[in-house]
Each structure stands twice: as structure tokens, then as C-alpha cells.
Motif scaffolding. Structure first.
Motif, PDB file in Angstrom:
ATOM      1  N   PHE A  73      -1.855   2.090 -11.824  1.00 22.29           N
ATOM      2  CA  PHE A  73      -2.597   0.857 -11.575  1.00 22.29           C
ATOM      3  C   PHE A  73      -1.634  -0.298 -11.311  1.00 22.29           C
ATOM      4  O   PHE A  73      -1.792  -1.060 -10.355  1.00 22.29           O
ATOM      5  N   LEU A  74      -0.616  -0.430 -12.161  1.00 22.90           N
ATOM      6  CA  LEU A  74       0.351  -1.528 -12.003  1.00 22.90           C
ATOM      7  C   LEU A  74       1.150  -1.384 -10.710  1.00 22.90           C
ATOM      8  O   LEU A  74       1.446  -2.388 -10.056  1.00 22.90           O
ATOM      9  N   SER A  75       1.506  -0.173 -10.342  1.00 25.82           N
ATOM     10  CA  SER A  75       2.234   0.034  -9.086  1.00 25.82           C
ATOM     11  C   SER A  75       1.382  -0.407  -7.894  1.00 25.82           C
ATOM     12  O   SER A  75       1.875  -1.079  -6.983  1.00 25.82           O
ATOM     13  N   ALA A  76       0.110  -0.053  -7.910  1.00 29.73           N
ATOM     14  CA  ALA A  76      -0.787  -0.448  -6.825  1.00 29.73           C
ATOM     15  C   ALA A  76      -0.982  -1.960  -6.802  1.00 29.73           C
ATOM     16  O   ALA A  76      -0.969  -2.588  -5.735  1.00 29.73           O
ATOM     17  N   ARG A  77      -1.148  -2.560  -7.967  1.00 31.38           N
ATOM     18  CA  ARG A  77      -1.320  -4.022  -8.048  1.00 31.38           C
ATOM     19  C   ARG A  77      -0.072  -4.737  -7.550  1.00 31.38           C
ATOM     20  O   ARG A  77      -0.167  -5.743  -6.859  1.00 31.38           O
ATOM     21  N   ARG A  78       1.104  -4.224  -7.912  1.00 35.61           N
ATOM     22  CA  ARG A  78       2.344  -4.869  -7.461  1.00 35.61           C
ATOM     23  C   ARG A  78       2.429  -4.850  -5.940  1.00 35.61           C
ATOM     24  O   ARG A  78       2.767  -5.854  -5.318  1.00 35.61           O
ATOM     25  N   HIS A  79       2.116  -3.721  -5.343  1.00 37.48           N
ATOM     26  CA  HIS A  79       2.125  -3.616  -3.886  1.00 37.48           C
ATOM     27  C   HIS A  79       1.142  -4.611  -3.275  1.00 37.48           C
ATOM     28  O   HIS A  79       1.466  -5.332  -2.320  1.00 37.48           O
ATOM     29  N   ASP A  80      -0.052  -4.679  -3.819  1.00 39.30           N
ATOM     30  CA  ASP A  80      -1.075  -5.602  -3.321  1.00 39.30           C
ATOM     31  C   ASP A  80      -0.629  -7.052  -3.470  1.00 39.30           C
ATOM     32  O   ASP A  80      -0.732  -7.845  -2.535  1.00 39.30           O
ATOM     33  N   LEU A  81      -0.125  -7.394  -4.634  1.00 44.64           N
ATOM     34  CA  LEU A  81       0.294  -8.777  -4.892  1.00 44.64           C
ATOM     35  C   LEU A  81       1.495  -9.176  -4.042  1.00 44.64           C
ATOM     36  O   LEU A  81       1.546 -10.297  -3.529  1.00 44.64           O
ATOM     37  N   ASP A  82       2.457  -8.267  -3.895  1.00 45.15           N
ATOM     38  CA  ASP A  82       3.632  -8.576  -3.075  1.00 45.15           C
ATOM     39  C   ASP A  82       3.229  -8.851  -1.623  1.00 45.15           C
ATOM     40  O   ASP A  82       3.764  -9.761  -0.995  1.00 45.15           O
ATOM     41  N   SER A  83       2.298  -8.072  -1.108  1.00 49.37           N
ATOM     42  CA  SER A  83       1.891  -8.296   0.286  1.00 49.37           C
ATOM     43  C   SER A  83       0.956  -9.494   0.403  1.00 49.37           C
ATOM     44  O   SER A  83       1.028 -10.243   1.373  1.00 49.37           O
ATOM     45  N   LYS A  84       0.105  -9.700  -0.582  1.00 48.06           N
ATOM     46  CA  LYS A  84      -0.851 -10.810  -0.538  1.00 48.06           C
ATOM     47  C   LYS A  84      -0.134 -12.155  -0.559  1.00 48.06           C
ATOM     48  O   LYS A  84      -0.489 -13.069   0.170  1.00 48.06           O
ATOM     49  N   TYR A  85       0.869 -12.277  -1.393  1.00 51.40           N
ATOM     50  CA  TYR A  85       1.547 -13.556  -1.573  1.00 51.40           C
ATOM     51  C   TYR A  85       2.899 -13.624  -0.858  1.00 51.40           C
ATOM     52  O   TYR A  85       3.775 -14.372  -1.271  1.00 51.40           O
ATOM     53  N   ALA A  86       3.057 -12.876   0.217  1.00 52.21           N
ATOM     54  CA  ALA A  86       4.301 -12.934   1.001  1.00 52.21           C
ATOM     55  C   ALA A  86       4.504 -14.368   1.490  1.00 52.21           C
ATOM     56  O   ALA A  86       3.554 -15.077   1.806  1.00 52.21           O
ATOM     57  N   GLU A  87       5.715 -14.777   1.539  1.00 49.97           N
ATOM     58  CA  GLU A  87       6.058 -16.151   1.903  1.00 49.97           C
ATOM     59  C   GLU A  87       5.751 -16.479   3.362  1.00 49.97           C
ATOM     60  O   GLU A  87       5.950 -15.653   4.244  1.00 49.97           O
ATOM     61  N   ASP A  88       5.284 -17.674   3.589  1.00 45.54           N
ATOM     62  CA  ASP A  88       5.162 -18.277   4.922  1.00 45.54           C
ATOM     63  C   ASP A  88       4.402 -17.431   5.937  1.00 45.54           C
ATOM     64  O   ASP A  88       4.832 -17.269   7.072  1.00 45.54           O
ATOM     65  N   GLN A  89       3.272 -16.903   5.550  1.00 45.99           N
ATOM     66  CA  GLN A  89       2.435 -16.164   6.485  1.00 45.99           C
ATOM     67  C   GLN A  89       1.392 -17.109   7.089  1.00 45.99           C
ATOM     68  O   GLN A  89       0.197 -16.922   6.935  1.00 45.99           O
ATOM     69  N   TYR A  90       1.834 -18.138   7.778  1.00 47.34           N
ATOM     70  CA  TYR A  90       0.906 -19.143   8.284  1.00 47.34           C
ATOM     71  C   TYR A  90      -0.091 -18.569   9.280  1.00 47.34           C
ATOM     72  O   TYR A  90      -1.207 -19.046   9.386  1.00 47.34           O
ATOM     73  N   ASP A  91       0.309 -17.506   9.986  1.00 50.73           N
ATOM     74  CA  ASP A  91      -0.610 -16.904  10.945  1.00 50.73           C
ATOM     75  C   ASP A  91      -1.791 -16.239  10.252  1.00 50.73           C
ATOM     76  O   ASP A  91      -2.839 -16.047  10.860  1.00 50.73           O
ATOM     77  N   ALA A  92      -1.665 -15.915   8.980  1.00 53.49           N
ATOM     78  CA  ALA A  92      -2.747 -15.257   8.246  1.00 53.49           C
ATOM     79  C   ALA A  92      -3.287 -16.105   7.094  1.00 53.49           C
ATOM     80  O   ALA A  92      -4.126 -15.647   6.329  1.00 53.49           O
ATOM     81  N   MET A  93      -2.835 -17.342   6.982  1.00 53.00           N
ATOM     82  CA  MET A  93      -3.171 -18.181   5.830  1.00 53.00           C
ATOM     83  C   MET A  93      -4.675 -18.439   5.696  1.00 53.00           C
ATOM     84  O   MET A  93      -5.208 -18.415   4.586  1.00 53.00           O
ATOM     85  N   ILE A  94      -5.369 -18.652   6.792  1.00 52.03           N
ATOM     86  CA  ILE A  94      -6.814 -18.893   6.747  1.00 52.03           C
ATOM     87  C   ILE A  94      -7.509 -17.699   6.100  1.00 52.03           C
ATOM     88  O   ILE A  94      -8.361 -17.851   5.235  1.00 52.03           O
ATOM     89  N   PHE A  95      -7.123 -16.489   6.516  1.00 49.56           N
ATOM     90  CA  PHE A  95      -7.719 -15.273   5.968  1.00 49.56           C
ATOM     91  C   PHE A  95      -7.326 -15.082   4.501  1.00 49.56           C
ATOM     92  O   PHE A  95      -8.148 -14.648   3.686  1.00 49.56           O
ATOM     93  N   LEU A  96      -6.083 -15.388   4.164  1.00 44.55           N
ATOM     94  CA  LEU A  96      -5.637 -15.273   2.780  1.00 44.55           C
ATOM     95  C   LEU A  96      -6.440 -16.207   1.887  1.00 44.55           C
ATOM     96  O   LEU A  96      -6.916 -15.798   0.822  1.00 44.55           O
TER      97      LEU A  96
END
Length: 115
Positions: free
Chosen positions: A58-81
Motif C-alpha cells: 500500500f505504501l509503495s503504491a501511495r508513494r508512486h502516486d504522491l511522487d507523480s501527483k506532486y511533481a514540481e512545475d507541471q504547469y501544463d497539467a496544473m488545472i487538472f491537478l
């Protein structure tokens, strides 16, 4: 030749970039606090290796999700985030006060869609 749009990062003013960064930080802190509370509760109830490995997975999956969700400076996807974070309960539209009305309108509309 048709006019080209500026890169999406340039469509976010420096003020909006700061609001976006602070909103992402706030959402991340809220999500991490909830995760920590869940892990503390779950870890206290571990009674077998199977349960331990389930928590690990569970923690491994959450880490992967969180790392990709909160990646720095994704302005092209910020509205969707932001729409996702609002739907998940980590942000509210009030947390995004100061963004252009058009961005807030798009975010609000996306929160009503079931993607």
C-alpha cells in the motif's frame, strides 16, 4: 502561419505560480498528515507478516502516486491537478484564490466531471 500560443508556464503569472506552489504544498501536507495517521493506526494492528506486506505494498503504491501527483512545475497539467485535489478533498477553490477567473472556472467545471 497560425499564431503560436506561449508555453503554458508563461500563461501563469509569477503571482499565480506562487499561489499554485502554496496550494500544492498545502494539499501535500494535508494528504501526508492523513497518510501518517492511517499508517500509525494500521501499524498498531499488524498481527501477521501478510498484514505487514500488505501495508508495505500500500505504501509503495501511495508513494508512486504522491511522487507523480506532486511533481514540481507541471504547469501544463496544473488545472487538472487542482481539480483532482479538490475532488479528493485535499484542496478547496478558496485555496486557489488569486488565480485568473478563467482558470478557476475550468477547475470548477472539471471537479464536476467524473473522469
Amino acid at each position: 502561419m497560425p499564431p503560436t500560443n506561449p508555453p503554458l508556464e508563461q500563461q501563469w503569472s509569477s503571482t499565480e505560480q506562487e499561489i499554485a506552489r502554496q496550494a500544492c504544498d498545502r494539499a501535500r501536507e494535508r494528504e501526508m498528515a492523513a497518510l501518517l495517521a492511517y499508517v500509525r493506526e494500521t501499524a498498531g494492528a499488524i498481527a501477521s507478516m501478510e498484514t505487514l506486506w500488505k501495508l508495505h505494498d500500500f505504501l509503495s503504491a501511495r508513494r508512486h502516486d504522491l511522487d507523480s501527483k506532486y511533481a514540481e512545475d507541471q504547469y501544463d497539467a496544473m488545472i487538472f491537478l487542482f481539480a483532482r485535489l479538490i475532488k479528493e478533498g485535499w484542496l478547496s477553490l478558496e485555496d486557489l484564490a488569486g488565480l485568473e477567473v478563467s482558470k478557476l472556472t475550468k477547475i470548477s467545471a472539471l471537479t464536476k466531471l467524473s473522469l
